[in-house]
Motif scaffolding. Structure first.
Motif, PDB file in Angstrom:
ATOM      1  N   GLU A  16       0.822  -1.208   0.000  1.00  0.00           N
ATOM      2  CA  GLU A  16       0.000   0.000   0.000  1.00  0.00           C
ATOM      3  C   GLU A  16       0.857   1.260   0.000  1.00  0.00           C
ATOM      4  O   GLU A  16       0.533   2.234  -0.676  1.00  0.00           O
ATOM      5  CB  GLU A  16      -0.946  -0.005   1.198  1.00  0.00           C
ATOM      6  N   SER A  17       1.975   1.226   0.728  1.00  0.00           N
ATOM      7  CA  SER A  17       2.841   2.417   0.770  1.00  0.00           C
ATOM      8  C   SER A  17       3.488   2.679  -0.587  1.00  0.00           C
ATOM      9  O   SER A  17       3.741   3.822  -0.939  1.00  0.00           O
ATOM     10  CB  SER A  17       3.911   2.265   1.858  1.00  0.00           C
ATOM     11  N   VAL A  18       3.737   1.627  -1.357  1.00  0.00           N
ATOM     12  CA  VAL A  18       4.354   1.788  -2.677  1.00  0.00           C
ATOM     13  C   VAL A  18       3.306   2.153  -3.733  1.00  0.00           C
ATOM     14  O   VAL A  18       3.541   3.019  -4.578  1.00  0.00           O
ATOM     15  CB  VAL A  18       5.104   0.495  -3.085  1.00  0.00           C
ATOM     16  N   LEU A  19       2.122   1.514  -3.682  1.00  0.00           N
ATOM     17  CA  LEU A  19       1.140   1.678  -4.741  1.00  0.00           C
ATOM     18  C   LEU A  19       0.204   2.879  -4.559  1.00  0.00           C
ATOM     19  O   LEU A  19      -0.231   3.473  -5.539  1.00  0.00           O
ATOM     20  CB  LEU A  19       0.296   0.395  -4.874  1.00  0.00           C
ATOM     21  N   THR A  20      -0.124   3.248  -3.347  1.00  0.00           N
ATOM     22  CA  THR A  20      -1.101   4.308  -3.097  1.00  0.00           C
ATOM     23  C   THR A  20      -0.732   5.638  -3.741  1.00  0.00           C
ATOM     24  O   THR A  20      -1.606   6.276  -4.337  1.00  0.00           O
ATOM     25  CB  THR A  20      -1.341   4.473  -1.587  1.00  0.00           C
ATOM     26  N   PRO A  21       0.502   6.087  -3.693  1.00  0.00           N
ATOM     27  CA  PRO A  21       0.820   7.367  -4.335  1.00  0.00           C
ATOM     28  C   PRO A  21       0.573   7.360  -5.843  1.00  0.00           C
ATOM     29  O   PRO A  21       0.417   8.416  -6.455  1.00  0.00           O
ATOM     30  CB  PRO A  21       2.307   7.573  -4.042  1.00  0.00           C
ATOM     31  N   HIS A  22       0.509   6.197  -6.460  1.00  0.00           N
ATOM     32  CA  HIS A  22       0.344   6.093  -7.910  1.00  0.00           C
ATOM     33  C   HIS A  22      -1.100   5.776  -8.300  1.00  0.00           C
ATOM     34  O   HIS A  22      -1.388   5.584  -9.476  1.00  0.00           O
ATOM     35  CB  HIS A  22       1.272   5.013  -8.468  1.00  0.00           C
ATOM     36  N   TYR A  23      -1.996   5.750  -7.322  1.00  0.00           N
ATOM     37  CA  TYR A  23      -3.384   5.389  -7.593  1.00  0.00           C
ATOM     38  C   TYR A  23      -4.101   6.497  -8.358  1.00  0.00           C
ATOM     39  O   TYR A  23      -4.028   7.663  -8.019  1.00  0.00           O
ATOM     40  CB  TYR A  23      -4.127   5.127  -6.269  1.00  0.00           C
ATOM     41  N   ILE A  24      -4.770   6.112  -9.435  1.00  0.00           N
ATOM     42  CA  ILE A  24      -5.610   7.033 -10.205  1.00  0.00           C
ATOM     43  C   ILE A  24      -6.973   6.361 -10.320  1.00  0.00           C
ATOM     44  O   ILE A  24      -7.054   5.206 -10.741  1.00  0.00           O
ATOM     45  CB  ILE A  24      -5.037   7.292 -11.615  1.00  0.00           C
ATOM     46  N   PRO A  25      -8.062   7.053  -9.973  1.00  0.00           N
ATOM     47  CA  PRO A  25      -9.385   6.444 -10.102  1.00  0.00           C
ATOM     48  C   PRO A  25      -9.630   5.970 -11.539  1.00  0.00           C
ATOM     49  O   PRO A  25      -9.265   6.654 -12.499  1.00  0.00           O
ATOM     50  CB  PRO A  25     -10.352   7.560  -9.718  1.00  0.00           C
ATOM     51  N   LEU A  26     -10.254   4.825 -11.677  1.00  0.00           N
ATOM     52  CA  LEU A  26     -10.466   4.212 -12.983  1.00  0.00           C
ATOM     53  C   LEU A  26     -11.237   5.119 -13.934  1.00  0.00           C
ATOM     54  O   LEU A  26     -10.918   5.189 -15.124  1.00  0.00           O
ATOM     55  CB  LEU A  26     -11.199   2.875 -12.815  1.00  0.00           C
ATOM     56  N   ASP A  27     -12.228   5.856 -13.432  1.00  0.00           N
ATOM     57  CA  ASP A  27     -12.999   6.718 -14.325  1.00  0.00           C
ATOM     58  C   ASP A  27     -12.123   7.797 -14.970  1.00  0.00           C
ATOM     59  O   ASP A  27     -12.315   8.162 -16.121  1.00  0.00           O
ATOM     60  CB  ASP A  27     -14.209   7.328 -13.616  1.00  0.00           C
ATOM     61  N   SER A  37     -17.866   5.620 -20.167  1.00  0.00           N
ATOM     62  CA  SER A  37     -18.128   4.842 -18.955  1.00  0.00           C
ATOM     63  C   SER A  37     -19.029   5.647 -18.034  1.00  0.00           C
ATOM     64  O   SER A  37     -19.245   6.828 -18.242  1.00  0.00           O
ATOM     65  CB  SER A  37     -16.818   4.502 -18.236  1.00  0.00           C
ATOM     66  N   GLY A  38     -19.563   4.974 -17.049  1.00  0.00           N
ATOM     67  CA  GLY A  38     -20.409   5.635 -16.067  1.00  0.00           C
ATOM     68  C   GLY A  38     -20.549   4.748 -14.855  1.00  0.00           C
ATOM     69  O   GLY A  38     -20.088   3.606 -14.850  1.00  0.00           O
ATOM     70  N   PRO A  39     -21.223   5.250 -13.834  1.00  0.00           N
ATOM     71  CA  PRO A  39     -21.375   4.460 -12.617  1.00  0.00           C
ATOM     72  C   PRO A  39     -22.318   3.275 -12.835  1.00  0.00           C
ATOM     73  O   PRO A  39     -23.159   3.299 -13.731  1.00  0.00           O
ATOM     74  CB  PRO A  39     -21.984   5.450 -11.626  1.00  0.00           C
ATOM     75  N   ILE A  40     -22.160   2.256 -12.039  1.00  0.00           N
ATOM     76  CA  ILE A  40     -23.058   1.108 -12.058  1.00  0.00           C
ATOM     77  C   ILE A  40     -23.977   1.250 -10.854  1.00  0.00           C
ATOM     78  O   ILE A  40     -23.510   1.304  -9.716  1.00  0.00           O
ATOM     79  CB  ILE A  40     -22.270  -0.214 -11.992  1.00  0.00           C
ATOM     80  N   ASN A  41     -25.266   1.341 -11.119  1.00  0.00           N
ATOM     81  CA  ASN A  41     -26.247   1.531 -10.056  1.00  0.00           C
ATOM     82  C   ASN A  41     -26.781   0.195  -9.552  1.00  0.00           C
ATOM     83  O   ASN A  41     -26.914  -0.747 -10.321  1.00  0.00           O
ATOM     84  CB  ASN A  41     -27.427   2.362 -10.561  1.00  0.00           C
ATOM     85  N   ILE A  43     -30.157  -1.771  -7.747  1.00  0.00           N
ATOM     86  CA  ILE A  43     -31.567  -1.718  -8.121  1.00  0.00           C
ATOM     87  C   ILE A  43     -32.254  -0.479  -7.547  1.00  0.00           C
ATOM     88  O   ILE A  43     -32.998   0.210  -8.250  1.00  0.00           O
ATOM     89  CB  ILE A  43     -32.294  -3.010  -7.696  1.00  0.00           C
ATOM     90  N   GLY A  44     -31.994  -0.177  -6.287  1.00  0.00           N
ATOM     91  CA  GLY A  44     -32.607   0.997  -5.661  1.00  0.00           C
ATOM     92  C   GLY A  44     -32.210   2.288  -6.356  1.00  0.00           C
ATOM     93  O   GLY A  44     -33.047   3.162  -6.593  1.00  0.00           O
ATOM     94  N   GLN A  45     -30.931   2.422  -6.694  1.00  0.00           N
ATOM     95  CA  GLN A  45     -30.459   3.628  -7.381  1.00  0.00           C
ATOM     96  C   GLN A  45     -31.059   3.725  -8.784  1.00  0.00           C
ATOM     97  O   GLN A  45     -31.451   4.804  -9.218  1.00  0.00           O
ATOM     98  CB  GLN A  45     -28.931   3.618  -7.468  1.00  0.00           C
ATOM     99  N   ALA A  46     -31.130   2.595  -9.477  1.00  0.00           N
ATOM    100  CA  ALA A  46     -31.683   2.587 -10.838  1.00  0.00           C
ATOM    101  C   ALA A  46     -33.167   2.941 -10.820  1.00  0.00           C
ATOM    102  O   ALA A  46     -33.651   3.687 -11.675  1.00  0.00           O
ATOM    103  CB  ALA A  46     -31.468   1.227 -11.496  1.00  0.00           C
ATOM    104  N   ALA A  47     -33.907   2.426  -9.842  1.00  0.00           N
ATOM    105  CA  ALA A  47     -35.352   2.658  -9.773  1.00  0.00           C
ATOM    106  C   ALA A  47     -35.688   4.105  -9.428  1.00  0.00           C
ATOM    107  O   ALA A  47     -36.753   4.602  -9.806  1.00  0.00           O
ATOM    108  CB  ALA A  47     -35.987   1.719  -8.754  1.00  0.00           C
ATOM    109  N   THR A  48     -34.807   4.798  -8.733  1.00  0.00           N
ATOM    110  CA  THR A  48     -35.074   6.183  -8.344  1.00  0.00           C
ATOM    111  C   THR A  48     -34.279   7.204  -9.165  1.00  0.00           C
ATOM    112  O   THR A  48     -34.329   8.397  -8.879  1.00  0.00           O
ATOM    113  CB  THR A  48     -34.762   6.388  -6.841  1.00  0.00           C
ATOM    114  N   HIS A  49     -33.567   6.744 -10.172  1.00  0.00           N
ATOM    115  CA  HIS A  49     -32.775   7.633 -11.020  1.00  0.00           C
ATOM    116  C   HIS A  49     -33.709   8.569 -11.796  1.00  0.00           C
ATOM    117  O   HIS A  49     -34.774   8.152 -12.259  1.00  0.00           O
ATOM    118  CB  HIS A  49     -31.926   6.800 -11.995  1.00  0.00           C
ATOM    119  N   PRO A  50     -33.354   9.843 -11.937  1.00  0.00           N
ATOM    120  CA  PRO A  50     -34.217  10.797 -12.648  1.00  0.00           C
ATOM    121  C   PRO A  50     -34.603  10.334 -14.065  1.00  0.00           C
ATOM    122  O   PRO A  50     -35.724  10.570 -14.505  1.00  0.00           O
ATOM    123  CB  PRO A  50     -33.380  12.076 -12.695  1.00  0.00           C
ATOM    124  N   GLN A  51     -33.701   9.668 -14.766  1.00  0.00           N
ATOM    125  CA  GLN A  51     -34.010   9.197 -16.120  1.00  0.00           C
ATOM    126  C   GLN A  51     -35.077   8.099 -16.083  1.00  0.00           C
ATOM    127  O   GLN A  51     -35.981   8.069 -16.902  1.00  0.00           O
ATOM    128  CB  GLN A  51     -32.737   8.672 -16.809  1.00  0.00           C
TER     129      GLN A  51
END
Length: 104
Positions: A16-27, A37-41, A43-51
């Motif tokens: 973790e001490s070696v890899l964490t400084p190089h971490y970049i979020p996948l998105d 790409s986009g988030p994966i919802n 069931i609850g999130q999908a059912a209440t999503h504005p779209q």
């Protein structure tokens, strides 16, 4: 602790001490290379999503036995003529045997 797991905690801390400084979020990585790409919802999130709500993909049904409930609406949407209203509710199911006489 078995010999196999003897140094797991030390190894975890070291990695973790070696890899964490190089971490970049996948998105951010995907955006950088133009990969859509986009988030994966869940069931609850999908059912209440504005779209989902805007497309009436979840509609209300007032069932005579169970009472009001939300169910899946029509998933495929076609262009609605101006004289038609989009469906925002559904009819409750009929009682078992209600249509049996018509079927025979």
């Amino acid at each position: 602790m078995t010999t196999k797991n003897k140094h797991v905690e030390k190894l975890k801390i070291e990695m973790e001490s070696v890899l964490t400084p190089h971490y970049i979020p996948l998105d951010r990585v995907l955006d950088k290379f133009g990969v859509p790409s986009g988030p994966i919802n869940d069931i609850g999130q999908a059912a209440t999503h504005p779209q989902t709500i805007a497309r009436n993909m979840i509609v209300s049904v007032d069932d005579p036995i169970t009472g009001p409930m939300k169910v899946a609406g029509t998933l495929s949407k076609f262009q609605v003529l101006k004289i038609q209203k989009p469906r925002t509710s559904a009819k409750p199911r009929s009682e078992q045997g209600t249509n049996t006489a018509r079927a025979y």
